[in-house]
Design an enzyme around this catalytic site. Structure first.
Site: not given
Ligand code: GLA
Length: 418
Positions: A63, A153-157, A203, A255
Site C-alpha cells: 500500500e 467510496g469504499a476504497g475498492l477503486s 487500481d 493523499y
C-alpha cells in the site's frame, strides 16, 4: 430509467459460498451486463453495439508504494462497472449513469482538463487520454450508459473500474490497437491529468489485468504482472472485506501530501524512487533524511515493498494454508506501518482490523488509500460470518458506522461482456 434498487435480486454466484445474514454477494456478471444493455435501450431508444466491464480491486499487500515504483499484490473483485456503448456518426458523446440523474453531453473535440466535473470526468478523461490513437481524425461519436456495481467510496477503486471499462469499450468500438499497458497508462493519465487526482497505477493495473483465481504480483516500474494462485476456497479459507463506511475526509489533500513526502524522501536519499533503496541498509540509510515525518514515510514505503516481495515469494513457493502464519504476520505488519509510519488509517479502519485479529483472523489490514474505506481479513471460511459479527459489534460499541461485508473472490480484468 430504473434505479439500481428497483432491479431484481442478482442470481447467486460463487461468492455465496458462505452465505449468511452479514455477507453480501457479488452481482452476477451476465445478468448485470444484460441489464446495462436494457438501460441503454431505455435511455437512447436503440440497442448498444456492446457491453464492456472492468472490476474493482482489493490490494492484499503493498500500500502507498505504487507511486514510488514499488511492488503490490492486488486482485480484481467480482464487483464490476458496466458500460453499454454504441458509436454514432457525430462528434458528440452522450452519457447516462444508472447511479445518477440526467444526461451529460460532451463535445469530443473540446475535451480539456478542468472542463468536466464529477463522474463524467472519468469517462471524458479516458477519451482525452486515448485521443491520439484515433485514426484519420475520426471523432469520438458515442452514446454510453454506465452501471457501477463496485461499492462507491469504499476504497475498492470504482473510479478505475469506470476508466478501464470505458477504455475497453473504446478499444473495440474504434479498433484503436492499444496494448493493455497503454490502456492502463491512459487510465492513469485520465485520473492524474484530467480529473486531477494524483494516484498511482495500482487500481488501473488490477482493473485491466485481473485474473480469476489469482492475485497479481504487480511491478509498478512497468506495470508488468505475474499472476500467483489465490484460491482460498479450495483451502478452506476466505478473504473477508469490511467496508467500514467511514467517511473519506481530506482524501485528496492528504493523499497528495503523502505522495509529496515520498518524493522528498527519494530526493534526500539521492535515488530516483524509493524502490531503489536496499531494505538491508535500513535504518542507517534513513539517517540521511532530516525531517522525522518524511523519514517515517520512507520507512513505510521501503519496508512495505520488502513485505510484498516476501508474500510474493511465499505464494510462488506453496499454498496460502501452508504458510498462514508468515503471510498473516506480513499483513499485520503492513497495517501497523500504515497506521504508525504512514498515518493513513482512521479509527474505523483500526477498529475493524483489531476486531478481526481478536476474532481469530489470520492477518488483517486496511486496503487501498486509507482515510476511510475498507479492510481485509484472511479467515477460516467457516468463521467468516462470526468474524464479521465481531467487527460489527466493535463498530457499534465505538459509535462507528455499521460496516458492510462480503467475501472477495479474485475475478477477471476488463473485457467485453456482450
Ligand atoms: C489509492 C490509489 C492507488 C494507491 C493506493 C494505496 O487506491 O488510487 O494508486 O496509491 O491508494 O496503495
Amino acid at each position: 430509467m430504473s434505479h439500481p434498487s428497483d432491479q431484481p435480486t442478482p442470481a447467486p454466484t460463487a461468492a455465496d459460498a458462505a452465505p449468511g445474514p452479514r455477507l453480501a454477494s457479488a452481482p452476477d456478471r451476465e445478468l448485470r451486463a444484460r441489464r446495462t444493455a436494457e438501460l441503454f435501450q431505455d435511455a437512447w431508444g436503440y440497442a448498444p453495439d456492446g457491453v464492456w466491464s472492468a472490476p474493482g480491486r482489493v490490494n492484499l499487500i503493498g500500500e502507498h508504494v505504487d507511486y514510488q515504483d514499488g511492488l503490490c499484490l492486488p486482485m480484481a473483485l467480482e464487483h464490476r462497472t458496466y458500460v453499454a456503448a454504441a458509436r454514432t456518426p457525430t462528434d458528440r458523446v452522450r452519457l447516462r449513469s444508472a447511479q445518477a440523474e440526467g444526461v451529460v453531453e460532451l463535445s469530443a473535440k473540446d475535451l480539456e482538463p478542468g472542463t468536466v466535473a464529477g463522474w463524467p470526468a472519468y469517462v471524458a478523461g479516458v477519451l482525452w487520454a486515448l485521443r491520439g490513437h484515433l485514426s484519420g481524425g475520426e471523432p469520438w461519436g458515442l452514446d454510453l450508459v454506465v452501471d457501477g456495481q463496485v461499492p462507491l467510496g469504499a476504497g475498492l477503486s470504482s473510479s478505475a473500474a469506470l476508466e478501464c471499462a470505458v477504455a475497453a469499450a473504446l478499444e473495440d468500438l474504434f479498433t484503436l490497437g492499444t496494448e493493455p499497458v497503454e490502456r492502463i497508462r491512459a487510465a492513469i493519465r485520465a485520473e492524474n491529468d484530467f480529473v486531477g487526482a494524483a494516484t498511482g497505477g495500482l487500481d488501473q493495473s488490477a482493473a485491466v489485468l485481473g485474473r480469476r483465481g489469482h492475485a497479481l504480483l504487480l511491478d509498478c516500474r512497468d506495470f508488468s504482472v505475474e499472476p500467483v494462485p489465490w484460491d482460498l476456497a479450495a483451502q478452506g479459507l476466505a478473504l473477508l472485506i469490511t467496508d467500514t463506511r467511514a467517511e473519506h475526509s481530506l482524501v485528496g489533500g492528504e493523499y497528495a501530501e503523502r505522495r509529496r513526502q515520498s518524493e522528498q524522501a527519494a530526493e534526500a536519499l539521492g535515488v530516483g524512487t524509493l524502490r531503489d533503496v536496499d531494505p538491508a541498509g535500513l535504518p542507517g540509510a534513513l539517517e540521511a533524511i532530516a525531517d522525522e515525518t518524511v523519514r517515517r514515510r520512507a520507512r513505510h514505503i521501503i519496508t512495505e515493498i520488502e513485505r510484498v516481495r516476501r508474500v510474493g515469494a511465499l505464494l510462488e513457493a506453496g499454498s496460502v494454508r501452508g504458510q498462514l502464519d508468515q503471510i498473516a504476520a506480513l499483513m499485520d505488519a503492513s497495517h501497523d506501518s500504515l497506521r504508525d509510519d504512514y498515518e493513513v488509517t482512521v479509527p474505523a479502519l483500526d477498529s475493524a482490523v483489531d476486531a478481526a485479529r481478536a476474532a481469530g483472523a489470520h492477518g488483517a489490514r486496511m486496503t487501498g488509500g486509507g482515510f476511510g474505506g475498507s479492510t481485509i481479513a484472511l479467515v477460516e471460511h467457516d468463521r467468516a460470518e462470526a468474524v464479521a459479527e465481531e467487527i460489527a459489534r466493535a463498530a457499534e460499541t465505538r459509535g462507528l458506522p455499521a460496516p458492510h461485508f462480503f467475501l472477495a473472490l479474485p475475478g477477471d480484468g476488463a473485457g467485453r461482456d456482450l
